[in-house]
Design a protein around this motif. Structure first.
Motif, PDB file in Angstrom:
ATOM      1  N   GLN A  73      24.657  45.520  30.233  1.00 22.06           N
ATOM      2  CA  GLN A  73      25.379  44.403  30.830  1.00 22.06           C
ATOM      3  C   GLN A  73      24.693  43.073  30.534  1.00 22.06           C
ATOM      4  OE1 GLN A  73      26.762  44.898  34.856  1.00 22.06           O
ATOM      5  NE2 GLN A  73      26.947  42.682  35.145  1.00 22.06           N
ATOM      6  N   GLU A  74      23.377  43.060  30.559  1.00 17.06           N
ATOM      7  CA  GLU A  74      22.651  41.831  30.238  1.00 17.06           C
ATOM      8  C   GLU A  74      22.987  41.346  28.826  1.00 17.06           C
ATOM      9  OE1 GLU A  74      18.434  42.014  30.909  1.00 17.06           O
ATOM     10  OE2 GLU A  74      18.687  42.806  32.926  1.00 17.06           O
ATOM     11  N   VAL A  75      23.021  42.281  27.880  1.00 18.03           N
ATOM     12  CA  VAL A  75      23.324  41.925  26.489  1.00 18.03           C
ATOM     13  C   VAL A  75      24.774  41.463  26.367  1.00 18.03           C
ATOM     14  CG1 VAL A  75      23.500  42.784  24.119  1.00 18.03           C
ATOM     15  CG2 VAL A  75      21.574  43.481  25.562  1.00 18.03           C
TER      16      VAL A  75
ATOM     17  N   GLU B 246      22.082  43.385  20.399  1.00 15.07           N
ATOM     18  CA  GLU B 246      22.660  42.046  20.557  1.00 15.07           C
ATOM     19  C   GLU B 246      23.234  41.505  19.251  1.00 15.07           C
ATOM     20  OE1 GLU B 246      21.231  37.524  21.648  1.00 15.07           O
ATOM     21  OE2 GLU B 246      20.119  39.201  22.527  1.00 15.07           O
TER      22      GLU B 246
ATOM     23  N   LYS C 248      34.136  45.083  33.053  1.00 22.32           N
ATOM     24  CA  LYS C 248      33.262  46.214  33.360  1.00 22.32           C
ATOM     25  C   LYS C 248      34.109  47.298  34.013  1.00 22.32           C
ATOM     26  CE  LYS C 248      29.050  47.002  36.071  1.00 22.32           C
ATOM     27  NZ  LYS C 248      28.071  46.311  36.910  1.00 22.32           N
TER      28      LYS C 248
ATOM     29  N   GLU D  11      26.776  40.232  28.681  1.00 22.41           N
ATOM     30  CA  GLU D  11      26.939  38.923  29.334  1.00 22.41           C
ATOM     31  C   GLU D  11      26.418  37.799  28.455  1.00 22.41           C
ATOM     32  OE1 GLU D  11      24.888  39.389  33.078  1.00 22.41           O
ATOM     33  OE2 GLU D  11      26.752  39.919  34.116  1.00 22.41           O
ATOM     34  N   LYS D  12      25.263  38.002  27.848  1.00 21.61           N
ATOM     35  CA  LYS D  12      24.657  36.966  27.009  1.00 21.61           C
ATOM     36  C   LYS D  12      25.510  36.681  25.782  1.00 21.61           C
ATOM     37  CE  LYS D  12      20.311  35.764  24.655  1.00 21.61           C
ATOM     38  NZ  LYS D  12      20.936  34.930  23.684  1.00 21.61           N
TER      39      LYS D  12
ATOM     40  N   HIS E 113      20.196  52.536  34.672  1.00 20.99           N
ATOM     41  CA  HIS E 113      19.376  51.454  34.115  1.00 20.99           C
ATOM     42  C   HIS E 113      19.828  51.059  32.717  1.00 20.99           C
ATOM     43  CE1 HIS E 113      17.231  54.843  32.257  1.00 20.99           C
ATOM     44  NE2 HIS E 113      16.770  53.968  31.393  1.00 20.99           N
TER      45      HIS E 113
ATOM     46  N   GLU F 154      22.691  48.672  33.146  1.00 17.21           N
ATOM     47  CA  GLU F 154      22.221  47.335  33.529  1.00 17.21           C
ATOM     48  C   GLU F 154      21.695  46.579  32.312  1.00 17.21           C
ATOM     49  OE1 GLU F 154      19.409  48.231  36.611  1.00 17.21           O
ATOM     50  OE2 GLU F 154      20.986  48.963  37.964  1.00 17.21           O
ATOM     51  N   ASP F 155      20.941  47.273  31.459  1.00 17.46           N
ATOM     52  CA  ASP F 155      20.444  46.647  30.231  1.00 17.46           C
ATOM     53  C   ASP F 155      21.607  46.224  29.333  1.00 17.46           C
ATOM     54  OD1 ASP F 155      17.906  47.241  31.161  1.00 17.46           O
ATOM     55  OD2 ASP F 155      17.578  48.914  29.764  1.00 17.46           O
TER      56      ASP F 155
END
Length: 99
Positions: free
Chosen positions: A40-42, A90, A56, A44-45, A34, A37-38
């Motif tokens: 990766q969100e940052v 971020e 990745k 990607e943004k 998890h 996944e968190d």
């Protein structure tokens, strides 16, 4: 204070954009994580906003990465150097990529 002409602002964006495209962010993680996944969100943004390439890598598919990072995942590298692990901030990543 006077505003800068749009002509000059476009030049600044082009210069920043050129530098950004030369950067590479690597996210090292594993499936069913998890925190990965968190992260990766940052990634990607931030990379999407700045036009920076990112990749990745999975420690379960690379023995060397597993040996080096298994206790720290997710790990974020910027241009091959470790930037952070566990949690990705971020703003800190954004500053590093603009530097």
């Amino acid at each position: 204070m006077a505003r800068m002409s749009p002509i000059f602002r476009r030049g600044e964006r082009r210069a920043e954009s050129k530098v950004s495209r030369e950067r590479l962010v690597t996210l090292i993680g594993k499936p069913d994580c998890h925190l990965c996944e968190d992260a990766q969100e940052v990634v990607e943004k931030v990379c999407g906003d700045l036009g920076v390439r990112w990749e990745k890598k999975d420690i379960t598919e690379d023995e060397e990465l597993h040996r080096e990072y298994w206790e720290q995942i997710p790990v974020v590298l910027v241009d091959g150097a470790q930037h952070t692990f566990w949690r990705v901030d971020e703003e800190r990543l954004r500053r590093a990529l603009k530097a």
